[in-house]
Design a protein around this motif. Structure first.
Motif, PDB file in Angstrom:
ATOM      1  N   THR A  41       0.864  -1.190   0.000  1.00 58.62           N
ATOM      2  CA  THR A  41       0.000   0.000   0.000  1.00 58.62           C
ATOM      3  C   THR A  41       0.900   1.239   0.000  1.00 58.62           C
ATOM      4  O   THR A  41       2.062   1.175   0.406  1.00 58.62           O
ATOM      5  CB  THR A  41      -0.903   0.085   1.264  1.00 58.62           C
ATOM      6  OG1 THR A  41      -0.064   0.276   2.407  1.00 58.62           O
ATOM      7  CG2 THR A  41      -1.757  -1.162   1.452  1.00 58.62           C
ATOM      8  N   MET A  42       0.315   2.362  -0.425  1.00 56.63           N
ATOM      9  CA  MET A  42       1.067   3.620  -0.421  1.00 56.63           C
ATOM     10  C   MET A  42       1.381   4.049   1.011  1.00 56.63           C
ATOM     11  O   MET A  42       2.454   4.588   1.285  1.00 56.63           O
ATOM     12  CB  MET A  42       0.257   4.699  -1.152  1.00 56.63           C
ATOM     13  CG  MET A  42       1.041   5.946  -1.415  1.00 56.63           C
ATOM     14  SD  MET A  42       2.512   5.590  -2.438  1.00 56.63           S
ATOM     15  CE  MET A  42       3.218   7.203  -2.519  1.00 56.63           C
ATOM     16  N   HIS A 108      -1.618  -4.704 -13.224  1.00 55.30           N
ATOM     17  CA  HIS A 108      -1.003  -4.277 -11.957  1.00 55.30           C
ATOM     18  C   HIS A 108       0.426  -3.770 -12.124  1.00 55.30           C
ATOM     19  O   HIS A 108       1.192  -3.760 -11.166  1.00 55.30           O
ATOM     20  CB  HIS A 108      -1.064  -5.421 -10.927  1.00 55.30           C
ATOM     21  CG  HIS A 108      -2.463  -5.788 -10.520  1.00 55.30           C
ATOM     22  ND1 HIS A 108      -2.795  -6.988  -9.928  1.00 55.30           N
ATOM     23  CD2 HIS A 108      -3.629  -5.097 -10.626  1.00 55.30           C
ATOM     24  CE1 HIS A 108      -4.103  -7.015  -9.680  1.00 55.30           C
ATOM     25  NE2 HIS A 108      -4.628  -5.881 -10.105  1.00 55.30           N
ATOM     26  N   ASP A 146       6.786   0.553 -10.229  1.00 50.39           N
ATOM     27  CA  ASP A 146       5.609   0.942 -11.018  1.00 50.39           C
ATOM     28  C   ASP A 146       4.587  -0.201 -11.032  1.00 50.39           C
ATOM     29  O   ASP A 146       4.301  -0.799 -12.071  1.00 50.39           O
ATOM     30  CB  ASP A 146       6.037   1.313 -12.444  1.00 50.39           C
ATOM     31  CG  ASP A 146       4.890   1.938 -13.233  1.00 50.39           C
ATOM     32  OD1 ASP A 146       3.981   2.512 -12.600  1.00 50.39           O
ATOM     33  OD2 ASP A 146       4.900   1.832 -14.474  1.00 50.39           O
ATOM     34  N   VAL A 148       0.738  -1.658  -9.005  1.00 51.50           N
ATOM     35  CA  VAL A 148      -0.497  -1.123  -8.418  1.00 51.50           C
ATOM     36  C   VAL A 148      -0.713  -1.747  -7.041  1.00 51.50           C
ATOM     37  O   VAL A 148      -0.836  -2.961  -6.913  1.00 51.50           O
ATOM     38  CB  VAL A 148      -1.717  -1.415  -9.327  1.00 51.50           C
ATOM     39  CG1 VAL A 148      -2.988  -0.833  -8.704  1.00 51.50           C
ATOM     40  CG2 VAL A 148      -1.490  -0.832 -10.724  1.00 51.50           C
ATOM     41  N   TRP A 149      -0.739  -0.893  -6.047  1.00 51.95           N
ATOM     42  CA  TRP A 149      -0.945  -1.359  -4.673  1.00 51.95           C
ATOM     43  C   TRP A 149      -2.431  -1.293  -4.319  1.00 51.95           C
ATOM     44  O   TRP A 149      -3.235  -0.654  -5.023  1.00 51.95           O
ATOM     45  CB  TRP A 149      -0.124  -0.492  -3.708  1.00 51.95           C
ATOM     46  CG  TRP A 149       1.355  -0.781  -3.769  1.00 51.95           C
ATOM     47  CD1 TRP A 149       1.933  -2.005  -3.975  1.00 51.95           C
ATOM     48  CD2 TRP A 149       2.435   0.150  -3.609  1.00 51.95           C
ATOM     49  NE1 TRP A 149       3.311  -1.886  -3.946  1.00 51.95           N
ATOM     50  CE2 TRP A 149       3.643  -0.572  -3.718  1.00 51.95           C
ATOM     51  CE3 TRP A 149       2.507   1.528  -3.367  1.00 51.95           C
ATOM     52  CZ2 TRP A 149       4.893   0.016  -3.602  1.00 51.95           C
ATOM     53  CZ3 TRP A 149       3.757   2.120  -3.248  1.00 51.95           C
ATOM     54  CH2 TRP A 149       4.934   1.368  -3.359  1.00 51.95           C
ATOM     55  N   GLY A 151      -5.832  -0.152  -2.939  1.00 49.48           N
ATOM     56  CA  GLY A 151      -6.374   1.199  -2.783  1.00 49.48           C
ATOM     57  C   GLY A 151      -5.978   2.142  -3.903  1.00 49.48           C
ATOM     58  O   GLY A 151      -6.433   3.279  -3.929  1.00 49.48           O
ATOM     59  N   GLU A 152      -5.131   1.685  -4.828  1.00 47.80           N
ATOM     60  CA  GLU A 152      -4.729   2.539  -5.946  1.00 47.80           C
ATOM     61  C   GLU A 152      -5.528   2.171  -7.194  1.00 47.80           C
ATOM     62  O   GLU A 152      -5.875   0.996  -7.396  1.00 47.80           O
ATOM     63  CB  GLU A 152      -3.236   2.374  -6.234  1.00 47.80           C
ATOM     64  CG  GLU A 152      -2.370   2.877  -5.102  1.00 47.80           C
ATOM     65  CD  GLU A 152      -0.894   2.874  -5.447  1.00 47.80           C
ATOM     66  OE1 GLU A 152      -0.216   3.839  -5.094  1.00 47.80           O
ATOM     67  OE2 GLU A 152      -0.422   1.896  -6.056  1.00 47.80           O
ATOM     68  N   ALA A 153      -5.751   3.177  -8.034  1.00 45.05           N
ATOM     69  CA  ALA A 153      -6.467   2.929  -9.282  1.00 45.05           C
ATOM     70  C   ALA A 153      -5.567   2.171 -10.251  1.00 45.05           C
ATOM     71  O   ALA A 153      -4.351   2.372 -10.268  1.00 45.05           O
ATOM     72  CB  ALA A 153      -6.900   4.245  -9.890  1.00 45.05           C
TER      73      ALA A 153
END
Ligand code: BJW
Ligand code: ZN
Length: 231
Positions: A41-42, A108, A146, A148-149, A151-153
């Protein structure tokens, strides 16, 4: 397969399992040892960028030493046999590309690319010299993988390509995906709703097994080459 004009293939971590890349869930899965909230996650990255970078470095080392398996090659062989084809993958390992696949939508992201948090520049991981962790972009901003975590679009263009393919195909194969992570998990159901024939290939049942047209319980590396040979 013989009567289908448009084939969409959706792949998940299970297709790379026989290459030796650990899956996320399941008994030998990465999430058994690592907590997704602390790594994917971020928030986790902002809290402890070093830990997250080290985790990705560990996985890059794992991935760089493995090879595509017969399932990756079987999908590559399917690419030119249909009027329209799209391989939609949730995997970030780049093994489909290494097997020769070209028509790929990576939902992803890709572990071999980085992105700058400040200027957004995408760079090849080869450009990174890990003098410091986390590494920095030429602009001074912090680099992140690069991918996709939670909660990310998802990348918008790629997601709409995948949705379009799921909606328009005649046949969808879902291979090695747990069907738990959205929005990828919805693609086979979207295809079903639009009249496609949907086949799942997975040694274990998933939440969509009862809904698809065929659920083939087997390993991707066993099942896919046989399907392709008989096509
Ligand atoms: C074999 C085999 C062999 C073994 N042969 N098979 C709706 C409801 C509830 C929650 C949500 C929802 N919509 C969104 C969410 C939140 C979340 C989500 O889905 N959570 C669920 C877990 C509950 N989704 C997101 O956050 C997504 N973003 C989003 O929706 O954004 C909305 C938004 C819009 C606008 C602005 C802002 C936000 C993003 C999801 C990103 C997922 N990222 C990860 C990490 C990527 C980077 C990295 O690798 O580090 O992606 S998580 C991880 O799971 C990874 C995978 O791609 C993904 C899927 O896993 P996969 O591929 O299915 O693997 P496994 O391990 O789960 O399963 C392996 C399977 O293989 C098993 O079934 C085995 O049986 C099988 N297998 N050997 C064939 N030999
Ligand atoms: Zn930058």
């Amino acid at each position: 397969m013989r009567s289908s004009r448009f084939l969409t293939v959706l792949t998940g971590a299970g297709i790379s399992a026989e290459s030796g890349v650990p899956t996320f869930r399941g008994k030998d899965g990465l999430w058994r040892k690592f907590n997704p909230q602390e790594l994917a996650t971020m928030d986790a990255f902002m809290r402890n960028p070093r830990l997250v970078w080290e985790w990705y470095e560990y996985r890059r080392k794992l991935i760089q030493d493995v090879q595509p398996n017969p399932a990756h090659y079987a999908i590559k062989d399917l690419e030119d046999g249909f009027e329209e084809f799209l391989l939609v993958t949730q995997n970030i390992d780049g093994l489909h590309q290494r097997a020769g696949s070209r028509k790929i939508a990576e939902l992803h992201g890709n572990i071999w690319r980085n992105r700058c948090l400040r200027c957004g520049r995408i760079s090849d991981h080869k450009e990174v010299y890990l003098r410091e962790i986390p590494p920095k972009c030429a602009c001074g901003g912090t680099l992140r993988p690069d991918v996709v975590w939670f909660g990310e679009a998802l990348p918008q263009e790629i997601l709409s390509q995948a949705l379009q393919a799921a909606q328009s195909c005649n046949l969808l194969l879902s291979v090695g995906a747990s069907a738990l992570v959205q929005p990828a998990a919805s693609l086979p159901l979207l295809a079903l709703r639009n009249g496609a024939f949907v086949v799942e290939i997975n040694p274990e049942p998933t939440p969509i097994s009862e809904r698809v047209n065929e659920s083939i319980r087997g390993k991707a590396g066993d099942v896919l080459p046989r399907l392709v040979k008989r096509q």
